[in-house]
Design a protein around this motif. Structure first.
Motif, PDB file in Angstrom:
ATOM      1  N   MET A   1      14.244 -17.106   6.486  1.00 53.57           N
ATOM      2  CA  MET A   1      14.162 -15.854   5.761  1.00 53.57           C
ATOM      3  C   MET A   1      12.671 -16.052   4.890  1.00 53.57           C
ATOM      4  N   ALA A   2      12.143 -16.960   4.644  1.00 57.38           N
ATOM      5  CA  ALA A   2      10.588 -17.038   4.322  1.00 57.38           C
ATOM      6  C   ALA A   2       9.778 -16.622   5.192  1.00 57.38           C
ATOM      7  N   VAL A   3      10.003 -16.997   6.582  1.00 53.96           N
ATOM      8  CA  VAL A   3       8.932 -16.583   7.599  1.00 53.96           C
ATOM      9  C   VAL A   3       9.103 -15.002   7.809  1.00 53.96           C
ATOM     10  N   THR A   4      10.270 -14.296   7.678  1.00 49.94           N
ATOM     11  CA  THR A   4      10.618 -13.055   7.721  1.00 49.94           C
ATOM     12  C   THR A   4       9.718 -12.324   6.572  1.00 49.94           C
ATOM     13  N   ASP A   5       9.906 -12.871   5.509  1.00 47.12           N
ATOM     14  CA  ASP A   5       9.138 -12.175   4.329  1.00 47.12           C
ATOM     15  C   ASP A   5       7.710 -12.356   4.446  1.00 47.12           C
ATOM     16  N   PHE A   6       6.991 -13.471   4.889  1.00 50.43           N
ATOM     17  CA  PHE A   6       5.771 -13.468   5.239  1.00 50.43           C
ATOM     18  C   PHE A   6       5.249 -12.552   6.263  1.00 50.43           C
ATOM     19  N   ASN A   7       6.049 -12.271   7.464  1.00 55.00           N
ATOM     20  CA  ASN A   7       5.805 -11.451   8.435  1.00 55.00           C
ATOM     21  C   ASN A   7       5.607 -10.062   8.049  1.00 55.00           C
ATOM     22  N   PHE A   8       6.742  -9.667   7.011  1.00 56.36           N
ATOM     23  CA  PHE A   8       6.596  -8.316   6.480  1.00 56.36           C
ATOM     24  C   PHE A   8       5.551  -8.021   5.792  1.00 56.36           C
ATOM     25  N   SER A   9       5.127  -9.137   4.996  1.00 56.98           N
ATOM     26  CA  SER A   9       4.066  -8.815   3.917  1.00 56.98           C
ATOM     27  C   SER A   9       2.726  -8.820   4.889  1.00 56.98           C
ATOM     28  N   LYS A  10       2.712  -9.593   5.914  1.00 54.91           N
ATOM     29  CA  LYS A  10       1.331  -9.259   6.552  1.00 54.91           C
ATOM     30  C   LYS A  10       1.311  -8.096   7.230  1.00 54.91           C
ATOM     31  N   LYS A  11       2.272  -7.469   7.748  1.00 53.54           N
ATOM     32  CA  LYS A  11       2.265  -5.851   8.560  1.00 53.54           C
ATOM     33  C   LYS A  11       2.048  -5.043   7.430  1.00 53.54           C
ATOM     34  N   MET A  12       2.672  -5.328   6.196  1.00 53.67           N
ATOM     35  CA  MET A  12       2.228  -4.327   5.172  1.00 53.67           C
ATOM     36  C   MET A  12       0.712  -4.088   4.691  1.00 53.67           C
ATOM     37  N   GLN A  13       0.030  -5.390   4.794  1.00 55.18           N
ATOM     38  CA  GLN A  13      -1.316  -5.703   4.400  1.00 55.18           C
ATOM     39  C   GLN A  13      -1.962  -4.833   5.786  1.00 55.18           C
ATOM     40  N   GLN A  14      -1.507  -4.981   6.944  1.00 49.85           N
ATOM     41  CA  GLN A  14      -2.097  -4.469   7.859  1.00 49.85           C
ATOM     42  C   GLN A  14      -2.179  -3.122   7.999  1.00 49.85           C
ATOM     43  N   PHE A  15      -0.963  -2.275   7.657  1.00 46.33           N
ATOM     44  CA  PHE A  15      -0.754  -1.059   7.543  1.00 46.33           C
ATOM     45  C   PHE A  15      -1.650  -0.234   6.322  1.00 46.33           C
ATOM     46  N   GLN A  16      -1.739  -0.933   5.300  1.00 43.89           N
ATOM     47  CA  GLN A  16      -2.540  -0.667   4.042  1.00 43.89           C
ATOM     48  C   GLN A  16      -4.074  -0.846   4.501  1.00 43.89           C
ATOM     49  N   GLN A  17      -4.410  -1.806   5.322  1.00 43.07           N
ATOM     50  CA  GLN A  17      -5.813  -1.756   5.678  1.00 43.07           C
ATOM     51  C   GLN A  17      -6.112  -0.469   6.633  1.00 43.07           C
ATOM     52  N   ARG A  18      -5.287  -0.114   7.438  1.00 43.90           N
ATOM     53  CA  ARG A  18      -5.170   0.967   8.336  1.00 43.90           C
ATOM     54  C   ARG A  18      -5.546   2.312   7.518  1.00 43.90           C
TER      55      ARG A  18
END
Length: 463
Positions: A1-18
């Motif tokens: 569950m923690a890994v899923t949250d981490f991946n989601f947060s990382k993708k959101m950061q990537q989307f925000q950067q784009r």
């Protein structure tokens, strides 16, 4: 569950950067109307003074500046060639206002109204950007005018002494010698940097000024901004501001700057063309109110700032149309400048150069920067000069009889010496000390009431 949250947060950061890196939407307007030199566009989100690029159907771009608006319409003034512009041309805001690149690299260069090089000495390497509008100076922080400035012209040095940081006007009609007098001061004035603005004058004067007046040595410490009469009114307006901004930069670095602008009248005429084109009503002899608002905004940028910093001593030529000293621009300029030098057409017609009318000219700072002895000499000189001119007609027709009035007799005797003192060759420099010594020698003859033994009656040879 923690890994899923981490991946989601990382993708959101990537989307925000784009999203942050994505280019913003550019709102373009459309050219709908053109009358004279005024462009009318719709669909633009711009501010007054903002630069835009007008693109033709052939892909050619021309710069223009926002000078007004009405409801959803925007009025622009092009700075370059308008050939090829047509209905529907896109108007792209740049989001930038007018500025000029400044730095030590400008010395020895010739620029246009944009601050771009006109010479063939390579590109400019900008160190700083200065706004063309300048920054208002707190009047309480201005250092008073205390030091005289040697301009190399005897009539000005001795009788109309100019101080560092003073703003002076050269008033005359056309062809009386304003540009020549400016050229003399360019060569002989003791200043660290000279900034010359040739605004709205003849194009042929630019090359002549650089080669024959500045010369190779003078050019090393000078910057020339040339905007001839065939340029658009906006370019002529900006040329004066570019020259002033460059002078401000060198003043801010602690240098004593001499700013020469030829002419202030062409600057005002350019503003009149722009104001009338966008519908501003004329007020005084065809000049809209904005002209008289722009004039002090430009002139007040010159002068002294805080103690210990540099200074801008400015000379502005003012074209008195038809030799009318009550012309609206001449009258307005006289009120805001720190003195005026009037050139007389009658003196020029007699071959008297520089054709300075001593009686009509005044330096408002002379009392602050001159000794009491010099001021007494100036008053005595003007008294003799005025006495002769008031009785000139009687003297010339032989109606005045010698011995009738001692003051007139004295003026007649000294007038040849006075004329020689006031005249000066273009290639002759008369430093401050020499000018004051010559004035003192003339007035010494008044007190002793005799001519020097080695001088023939009616004239004094200068050594």
């Amino acid at each position: 569950m923690a890994v899923t949250d981490f991946n989601f947060s990382k993708k959101m950061q990537q989307f925000q950067q784009r999203v942050d890196d994505a280019p913003s939407l550019q709102v373009e307007g459309k050219l709908t109307r053109m009358v004279g030199m005024t462009l009318e566009a719709i669909g633009c989100e711009v501010n007054i003074g903002e630069r835009c690029l007008v693109t033709t159907k052939q892909g050619k771009t021309e710069p223009a500046e926002v000078v007004g608006f009405s409801d959803d319409k925007v009025f622009l003034m092009p700075t370059g060639n308008i050939e090829g512009l047509g209905p529907g041309a896109s108007v792209v805001p740049t989001g930038k206002t007018a500025s000029v690149a400044v730095g030590e690299h400008l010395l020895g260069r010739v620029l246009d109204g944009y601050g771009n090089p006109l010479d063939s000495l390579g590109p400019l390497h900008a160190q700083y950007q200065y706004s063309l509008q300048g920054k208002p100076i707190n009047p309480l922080s201005r250092h008073p005018i205390e030091q005289p400035l040697d301009v190399g012209v005897a009539a000005i040095n001795a009788l109309l002494t100019v101080g560092r940081g003073q703003r002076m006007g050269l008033f005359a009609g056309s062809g009386v010698g304003k540009s020549v007098l400016l050229g003399m001061m360019t060569r002989y004035t003791s200043a660290d940097v000279i900034v010359v603005g040739l605004i709205g004058e003849r194009g042929r004067e630019v090359q002549e000024f650089i080669e024959h007046i500045l010369g190779e040595e003078g050019r090393k410490r000078a910057v020339v901004v040339a905007v001839p009469a065939d340029n658009s009114p906006l370019m002529r307006l900006q040329g004066a501001m570019v020259a002033t901004s460059i002078a401000e930069y060198f003043r801010d670095t602690g240098k004593n700057v001499l700013l020469l602008m030829d002419s202030l009248t062409r600057f005002c005429q350019a503003q009149r063309e722009i104001a009338l084109a966008i519908g501003e009503p004329p007020a005084t002899k065809g000049y809209p109110p904005s002209v008289f608002a722009k004039l002090p905004q430009l002139v007040e940028r010159a002068g002294n700032t805080e103690k210990g910093s540099g200074s801008i001593t400015a000379f502005y030529t003012v074209l008195a149309e038809g030799d009318d000293q009550q012309d609206p621009i001449a009258d307005a300029a006289r009120a805001i400048l720190d003195g005026h030098i009037v050139l007389s057409r009658d003196l020029a017609d007699e071959g008297h150069y520089p054709a300075i009318d001593i009686e009509q000219s005044v330096s408002r700072a002379i009392n602050q920067i001159s000794s009491e002895h010099q001021m007494n000499n100036v008053k005595a000189f003007k008294r003799i000069y005025s006495t002769y001119n008031r009785n000139r007609d009687l003297i010339n027709i032989g109606a005045y009889e010698r011995g009738s009035d001692q003051a007139i007799d004295e003026a007649i005797e000294l007038m040849p010496i006075i004329r020689e003192f006031l005249q000066q060759s273009v290639n002759e420099s008369r430093p401050m000390e020499e000018s004051l010594a010559e004035l003192d020698a003339i007035l010494t003859q008044v007190s002793t009431n005799q001519m020097p033994a080695n001088v023939p009656p009616g004239g004094m040879m200068r050594t």
